[in-house]
Design a protein around this motif. Structure first.
Motif, PDB file in Angstrom:
ATOM      1  N   ALA A 142      51.033  66.434  -5.599  1.00 48.24           N
ATOM      2  CA  ALA A 142      51.603  65.564  -4.558  1.00 48.24           C
ATOM      3  C   ALA A 142      51.430  64.096  -4.935  1.00 48.24           C
ATOM      4  N   TYR A 143      50.246  63.734  -5.391  1.00 47.92           N
ATOM      5  CA  TYR A 143      50.034  62.340  -5.804  1.00 47.92           C
ATOM      6  C   TYR A 143      50.896  61.979  -7.011  1.00 47.92           C
ATOM      7  N   ARG A 144      51.059  62.917  -7.934  1.00 45.97           N
ATOM      8  CA  ARG A 144      51.921  62.659  -9.095  1.00 45.97           C
ATOM      9  C   ARG A 144      53.345  62.332  -8.629  1.00 45.97           C
ATOM     10  N   ARG A 145      53.806  63.072  -7.656  1.00 46.11           N
ATOM     11  CA  ARG A 145      55.160  62.855  -7.143  1.00 46.11           C
ATOM     12  C   ARG A 145      55.263  61.555  -6.340  1.00 46.11           C
ATOM     13  N   ILE A 146      54.326  61.373  -5.397  1.00 48.04           N
ATOM     14  CA  ILE A 146      54.431  60.240  -4.469  1.00 48.04           C
ATOM     15  C   ILE A 146      54.154  58.913  -5.158  1.00 48.04           C
ATOM     16  N   TRP A 147      53.041  58.806  -5.882  1.00 51.57           N
ATOM     17  CA  TRP A 147      52.676  57.524  -6.503  1.00 51.57           C
ATOM     18  C   TRP A 147      52.976  57.450  -7.995  1.00 51.57           C
ATOM     19  N   GLY A 148      53.083  58.593  -8.652  1.00 50.43           N
ATOM     20  CA  GLY A 148      53.445  58.574 -10.061  1.00 50.43           C
ATOM     21  C   GLY A 148      54.936  58.395 -10.256  1.00 50.43           C
ATOM     22  N   GLN A 149      55.718  59.149  -9.483  1.00 51.30           N
ATOM     23  CA  GLN A 149      57.174  59.079  -9.603  1.00 51.30           C
ATOM     24  C   GLN A 149      57.830  58.199  -8.547  1.00 51.30           C
ATOM     25  N   GLY A 150      57.143  57.958  -7.437  1.00 50.97           N
ATOM     26  CA  GLY A 150      57.714  57.123  -6.366  1.00 50.97           C
ATOM     27  C   GLY A 150      58.760  57.841  -5.529  1.00 50.97           C
ATOM     28  N   ILE A 151      58.609  59.160  -5.361  1.00 56.69           N
ATOM     29  CA  ILE A 151      59.584  59.915  -4.556  1.00 56.69           C
ATOM     30  C   ILE A 151      59.512  59.469  -3.092  1.00 56.69           C
ATOM     31  N   ASP A 152      60.465  59.897  -2.306  1.00 57.99           N
ATOM     32  CA  ASP A 152      60.451  59.643  -0.858  1.00 57.99           C
ATOM     33  C   ASP A 152      59.725  60.806  -0.194  1.00 57.99           C
ATOM     34  N   PRO A 153      58.550  60.568   0.399  1.00 59.29           N
ATOM     35  CA  PRO A 153      57.805  61.660   1.024  1.00 59.29           C
ATOM     36  C   PRO A 153      58.552  62.330   2.182  1.00 59.29           C
ATOM     37  N   ARG A 154      59.586  61.698   2.695  1.00 57.83           N
ATOM     38  CA  ARG A 154      60.371  62.321   3.768  1.00 57.83           C
ATOM     39  C   ARG A 154      61.262  63.439   3.241  1.00 57.83           C
ATOM     40  N   ASP A 155      61.385  63.562   1.930  1.00 60.93           N
ATOM     41  CA  ASP A 155      62.234  64.570   1.313  1.00 60.93           C
ATOM     42  C   ASP A 155      61.530  65.936   1.350  1.00 60.93           C
ATOM     43  N   ARG A 156      62.012  66.813   2.214  1.00 62.57           N
ATOM     44  CA  ARG A 156      61.392  68.123   2.379  1.00 62.57           C
ATOM     45  C   ARG A 156      61.536  68.977   1.108  1.00 62.57           C
ATOM     46  N   GLY A 157      62.555  68.722   0.334  1.00 64.27           N
ATOM     47  CA  GLY A 157      62.718  69.434  -0.927  1.00 64.27           C
ATOM     48  C   GLY A 157      61.579  69.133  -1.889  1.00 64.27           C
ATOM     49  N   GLU A 158      61.121  67.886  -1.902  1.00 63.10           N
ATOM     50  CA  GLU A 158      59.982  67.512  -2.739  1.00 63.10           C
ATOM     51  C   GLU A 158      58.707  68.203  -2.263  1.00 63.10           C
ATOM     52  N   LEU A 159      58.520  68.276  -0.954  1.00 61.31           N
ATOM     53  CA  LEU A 159      57.340  68.941  -0.409  1.00 61.31           C
ATOM     54  C   LEU A 159      57.356  70.427  -0.773  1.00 61.31           C
TER      55      LEU A 159
END
Length: 195
Positions: free
Chosen positions: A111-128
């Protein structure tokens, strides 16, 4: 009995991202386990009497903080990209599902890799959902937990217990009777564990 490091964090915290990069390795080297506890930083700050604005609202402070974050990321050799939003409540709640299934470290790390490493939008349920799958969890069951009254109640309870323990920010690491606050205290934690 294995010693435990209680790790309090919020996915909106870039300093928790940095701490998580080192914490599992430090814990393993000392024969400890990490227990992952999600919080809500704004709620914890207010409960502790800190009514000041968030760092993002103080322009001179955010400028210096961004520079510090970039220095830490460079030191650790990792990417750092501010996420597209700071709406991380569902991700925080999802940690409790991952804990129940013995996959908290894997979930939090990815999750941290995605949120702060890649800068994804945490509102994206597909990412979750993708993060759940990558951590070896049932994505549909995790999303159902996050949306359920049971999941929301468990998250409220975890936040309340953290506040009662004195958690006022993130990252905070508790071991024995010691408290370490901030990524920049991770070396102090390591030193304490090896003494």
């Amino acid at each position: 009995m294995t010693r435990t490091i209680d790790f309090y964090f919020d996915f909106i915290s870039p300093f928790s991202y940095l701490a998580q990069l080192k914490l599992p390795e430090i814990a393993r080297a000392a024969g400890c386990e990490v227990d992952y506890w999600p919080i809500d930083i704004p709620e914890a700050k207010i409960a502790a009497g800190n009514y000041g604005p968030s760092n993002r609202e103080v322009l001179p402070k955010i400028k210096v903080m961004k520079a510090d974050l970039e220095r830490w990321a460079d030191r650790y050799g990792v990417p750092l990209n501010f996420p597209a939003s700071f709406d991380c409540a569902h991700w925080n709640c999802a940690v409790l599902y991952a804990r129940k299934h013995g996959r908290a470290e894997q979930f939090v790390t990815d999750a941290y890799r995605r949120i702060w490493g890649q800068g994804i939008d945490p509102r994206d349920r597909g990412e979750l959902a993708a993060c759940a799958t990558a951590a070896g969890l049932d994505a549909d069951a995790l999303l159902a937990f996050v949306d359920s009254p049971i999941g929301q109640n468990e998250y409220r309870k975890a936040r309340s217990q953290a506040i009662q323990r004195g958690v006022f920010g993130a990252p905070m690491m508790f071991v024995d009777d010691q408290i370490f606050w901030g990524n920049d205290r991770i070396d102090f934690l390591s030193d304490y564990l090896t003494k």
